[in-house]
Design an enzyme around this catalytic site. Structure first.
Site, short mmCIF file in Angstrom:
data_model
loop_
_atom_site.label_atom_id
_atom_site.label_comp_id
_atom_site.label_asym_id
_atom_site.label_seq_id
_atom_site.Cartn_x
_atom_site.Cartn_y
_atom_site.Cartn_z
N CYS A 64 0.82 -1.20 0.00
CA CYS A 64 0.00 0.00 0.00
C CYS A 64 0.87 1.26 0.00
CB CYS A 64 -0.97 -0.06 1.19
SG CYS A 64 -2.25 1.20 1.23
N GLY A 65 0.60 2.19 0.89
CA GLY A 65 1.30 3.46 0.91
C GLY A 65 2.79 3.34 1.12
#
Length: 202
Positions: A103-104
């Site tokens: 993800c991030g």
């Protein structure tokens, strides 16, 4: 043989759901999971879980670890607070110790230049492109990718992320690893028998 611990990064706004499959099955395989925070002060996840880190980031050394796991978090995109974790990932990879980012955290590694020369994935290609990184040609539209000791995955693929981690560390291999993925990703009941037999044979 004593296994080196796996280090799980924890920080405010971390996405709780992204690493649970990986850490649970690593722990079952005998790995000690040690949480690593910006400091030893508590952090709070997106889900409201309060986590007391086992140690601070500055105390983590690649030679004392089997793997560094970096979960997603809102802070990856809203501030520079987590940049030290991306720099620690650079240190790990340079030392030959693998890193797994989801993800991030993939955007954090992109900003650090760690995806420029490795095949990788994330949520979508334009999410990483917005970081201004130079690795766009190495982006793969896949659930998870492993290249050069670095695992990447998008936010909707925690099971594929775990599959890559379990395979990289040799927890499961071949048809057993495939069965594990089919059970937890596809709810394939036939996969359970393969896992049960593999467990019994150990």
């Amino acid at each position: 043989m004593t296994l080196q611990p796996v280090h799980l990064a924890v920080y405010d706004t971390l996405a709780d759901w992204e690493t649970g499959h990986a850490t649970a099955y690593l722990a079952r395989a005998g790995y000690r999971i040690r949480t690593v925070g910006p400091s030893e002060d508590p952090v709070v996840s997106i889900g409201g879980l309060r986590v007391l880190p086992d140690l601070a980031l500055d105390a983590v050394r690649p030679e004392d670890s089997s793997l560094l796991i970096l979960p997603g978090a809102d802070l990856w995109d809203s501030s520079e607070d987590l940049a030290p974790f991306a720099r620690k990932a650079r240190e790990f990879l340079a030392a030959g110790t693998p890193v797994a980012a989801i993800c991030g955290a993939t955007a954090g590694l992109a900003r650090e230049g760690l995806l420029d020369d490795r095949d990788h994935t994330s949520a979508v290609s334009f999410y990483l492109a917005a970081t201004g990184y130079g690795g766009g040609e190495r982006y793969a539209d896949a659930d998870a990718v492993t290249d050069g000791g670095l695992i990447t995955a998008g936010p909707t693929e925690p099971v594929a992320f775990a599959r890559e981690i379990l395979g990289l560390l040799g927890v499961y291999e071949g048809e057993v690893l495939d069965a594990w993925y089919r059970l937890f990703h596809d709810s394939d009941p036939a996969a359970y028998a393969v896992l049960e037999k593999a467990t019994a044979d150990r």
